[in-house]
Design a protein around this motif. Structure first.
Motif, PDB file in Angstrom:
ATOM      1  N   ARG A 152       0.835  -1.211   0.000  1.00 54.37           N
ATOM      2  CA  ARG A 152       0.000   0.000   0.000  1.00 54.37           C
ATOM      3  C   ARG A 152       0.865   1.255   0.000  1.00 54.37           C
ATOM      4  O   ARG A 152       0.530   2.253  -0.633  1.00 54.37           O
ATOM      5  N   MET A 153       1.997   1.209   0.718  1.00 50.95           N
ATOM      6  CA  MET A 153       2.938   2.330   0.670  1.00 50.95           C
ATOM      7  C   MET A 153       3.444   2.529  -0.752  1.00 50.95           C
ATOM      8  O   MET A 153       3.517   3.659  -1.247  1.00 50.95           O
ATOM      9  N   ALA A 154       3.809   1.417  -1.390  1.00 50.51           N
ATOM     10  CA  ALA A 154       4.333   1.493  -2.752  1.00 50.51           C
ATOM     11  C   ALA A 154       3.312   2.079  -3.710  1.00 50.51           C
ATOM     12  O   ALA A 154       3.658   2.847  -4.610  1.00 50.51           O
ATOM     13  N   ALA A 155       2.041   1.736  -3.504  1.00 47.61           N
ATOM     14  CA  ALA A 155       0.989   2.253  -4.374  1.00 47.61           C
ATOM     15  C   ALA A 155       0.783   3.749  -4.196  1.00 47.61           C
ATOM     16  O   ALA A 155       0.311   4.439  -5.103  1.00 47.61           O
ATOM     17  N   MET A 156       1.156   4.271  -3.012  1.00 47.64           N
ATOM     18  CA  MET A 156       0.941   5.691  -2.713  1.00 47.64           C
ATOM     19  C   MET A 156       2.205   6.528  -2.864  1.00 47.64           C
ATOM     20  O   MET A 156       2.206   7.713  -2.517  1.00 47.64           O
ATOM     21  N   VAL A 157       3.281   5.938  -3.359  1.00 40.43           N
ATOM     22  CA  VAL A 157       4.572   6.614  -3.344  1.00 40.43           C
ATOM     23  C   VAL A 157       4.550   7.947  -4.084  1.00 40.43           C
ATOM     24  O   VAL A 157       5.325   8.861  -3.753  1.00 40.43           O
ATOM     25  N   ASN A 158       3.674   8.084  -5.054  1.00 39.17           N
ATOM     26  CA  ASN A 158       3.581   9.348  -5.800  1.00 39.17           C
ATOM     27  C   ASN A 158       2.435  10.240  -5.309  1.00 39.17           C
ATOM     28  O   ASN A 158       2.144  11.255  -5.932  1.00 39.17           O
TER      29      ASN A 158
END
Length: 419
Positions: A282-288
Motif C-alpha cells: 500500500r505504501m508502494a501504491a501511494m509513493v507518488n
C-alpha cells in the motif's frame, strides 16, 4: 474498510499456516532424525537462504514497488516483470556459483553421505529446486503487488504444507539428504501452480518483443544493492558478535542468549510477514501521492504502538513457558534476558514502519549508510557492555541500537508522524 478486513484475514491466514507448518516440520525432523536431523535441516535452510535472500529481499521488493505504484499496465508491466526475472536468474546463478565453488564449506555435510554420480545428481537437483523456488517468490511478489492476497496464501500454503507432508509420509525411511531434496522439490512445485494462476489472472506478460531499457534495470538494481548491504551487515555482524561472545564467555552461555534470540526471530517473522503483505504494497501504491502516503504512515505508526506493547508484554509474561515449549527446562534460566531483548525488539519493530520509507523511495545511499552505522554501533556496544554486564550486556546493546534507529527514523521522517 471491508477491503482492509479481507486483506487482514488473508494475511493472518498466511502467517498462521507458515507458523504451524514450520513448527510441524521441525518436530517431524526431530522425531525421525533426532538432533542431527535438526542440524542438517537448519544448515539446508541456510543454503536456501543464500540463494533466495537477495532476489526476494531486493528484486522482488522493487517489483512490488513498481507494479503497485501505477506501472502495472501493458508495456511497463512487461518490462519490470521480465527485468525482474532476468536479475533474479543472475542472482540465483551467482549464489549457486558461490555454493558449488566452495563445496567443502557449504555442502560437505550432505555430500559426505553420497558417492559417485549421486553427488552430481544431488547438486543438480538442489540447483534446479533452488531456481524454481526463487522464481516462485517472484510470482508471489507479483500477486502481492496486484493485491491478490488469496493467491499469495494459496502458494504459501502449498509450499509449507508440501514440505511438511514429505517429511511426514517418508516417516524417516529415507536418508535425510534425500528427504531434504524432496522437501525442496515440494516447495518448488508451487512455481508451476503459480504460473497457472498468473496466466489465469492475465498477470503473465508475453515474452514476445520484449525490449527493456536500462532505466528499468537501474530501478531494480537499487533494491538489489540495498538487499546486499542488509545481508552483509546483518549476517557478518551476527557472526562476528556470536564468535566474540563465545570467546569472552562460553558455548553454554552463548546458547542461552541464542535461545532468546530464536524466540525473538519467531515473533519478528510473523510481524514482518504481516507488514510485508499489508503495509509495504500500500505504501508502494501511494509513493507518488505524498499527502495520502503521509496520512497512511502516520495512522499506521500510531495504530501499531498499542498492538506491539500488548503483544510483547504477553511474550514477557509467558517467557518461561515459551522457553519450555521451544526448548527445555535448561533454558528457563535465560528468562532474565528478555527484559532488554523485548525492549530492543519493540524499538526495532516500531521503527520498521518508518524505515520502510527508505526502501519504498529507494534511497540507496541512506539505506546502506544506515545499515553500516547500525552494525558498527552494535559491535561497539557489545564490546563495551559484555564485560561489566555479561549476557545482559548483549541485550542492552540490542536495545540501545534500535532505540537509536527509532530516534533517527522519527527525526528524519518527522513530517510523516507529526500530529
Amino acid at each position: 474498510m471491508l477491503r482492509l478486513i479481507k486483506s487482514s484475514f488473508w494475511s493472518f491466514l498466511s502467517v498462521l499456516v507458515r507458523a504451524i507448518s514450520s513448527i510441524a516440520i521441525n518436530k517431524l525432523f526431530a522425531i525421525f532424525y533426532g538432533p542431527n536431523g535438526i542440524t542438517l535441516y537448519a544448515h539446508f535452510q541456510n543454503l536456501i537462504s543464500i540463494v533466495t535472500t537477495v532476489p526476494d529481499g531486493g528484486t522482488n521488493i522493487g517489483i512490488i514497488k513498481f507494479l503497485a505504484s501505477g506501472l502495472g499496465e501493458a508495456k511497463m508491466y512487461k518490462q519490470y516483470f521480465w527485468a525482474g526475472a532476468a536479475l533474479n536468474v543472475v542472482c540465483i546463478v551467482s549464489a549457486l556459483g558461490v555454493i558449488f565453488g566452495f563445496p567443502g564449506y557449504y555442502l560437505d555435510a550432505f555430500l559426505s553421505a553420497l558417492s559417485g554420480s549421486d553427488v552430481w545428481l544431488w547438486c543438480l537437483s538442489f540447483g534446479a529446486g533452488s531456481l524454481l523456488l526463487t522464481l516462485n517468490l517472484q510470482l508471489q511478489a507479483v500477486v502481492l503487488a496486484r493485491r491478490e492476497l488469496k493467491w499469495h496464501v494459496f502458494s504459501t500454503t502449498i509450499m509449507t504444507l508440501g514440505g511438511a507432508a514429505v517429511v511426514y509420509f517418508t516417516t524417516g525411511n529415507l536418508p535425510i539428504v534425500q528427504v531434504l531434496l524432496l522437501v525442496l522439490g515440494a516447495q518448488a512445485a508451487s512455481f508451476f501452480l503459480m504460473l497457472g494462476v498468473l496466466y489465469f489472472k492475465k498477470l503473465l506478460p508475453s515474452f514476445k518483443n520484449v525490449s527493456i531499457p536500462r532505466a528499468v534495470y537501474k530501478d531494480l538494481w537499487k533494491y538489489i544493492l540495498m538487499a546486499l548491504s542488509a545481508v552483509v551487515c546483518l549476517k557478518l555482524t551476527n557472526f562476528y558478535v556470536r564468535d566474540f561472545v563465545i570467546s569472552r564467555l562460553d558455548l553454554y552461555q552463548t546458547g542461552l542468549w541464542q535461545a532468546v534470540v530464536k524466540v525473538s526471530e519467531n515473533y519478528s517473522t510473523v510481524y514482518t510477514a504481516v507488514l510485508g503483505m499489508l503495509y509495504y504494497p500500500r505504501m508502494a501504491a501511494m509513493v507518488n501521492e505524498e499527502d495520502a502516503l503521509q496520512k497512511f504512515v502516520r495512522n499506521t505508526f500510531y495504530l501499531i504502538f498499542p498492538t506491539l506493547v500488548i503483544a510483547l508484554l504477553l511474550v514477557y509474561f509467558l517467557r518461561d513457558w515459551v522457553l519450555l515449549l521451544l526448548f527445555n527446562e535448561d533454558f528457563v534460566q535465560a528468562a532474565y534476558l528478555f527484559d532488554y531483548q523485548l525492549l530492543g525488539d519493540f524499538f526495532r519493530m516500531w521503527s520498521i514502519v518508518l524505515t520502510n520509507l527508505i526502501v519504498v523511495r529507494a534511497h540507496v545511499k541512506l539505506y546502506i549508510g544506515w545499515q553500516v552505522a547500525s552494525a558498527l554501533l552494535y559491535i561497539t556496544l557489545v564490546s563495551v557492555l559484555i564485560d561489566p554486564f555479561g549476557l545482559e550486556g548483549i541485550t542492552m546493546a540490542h536495545a540501545i541500537r534500535y532505540a537509536a534507529t527509532l530516534a533517527f527514523a522519527m527525526l528524519y521522517y518527522n513530517k510523516y508522524i507529526r500530529l
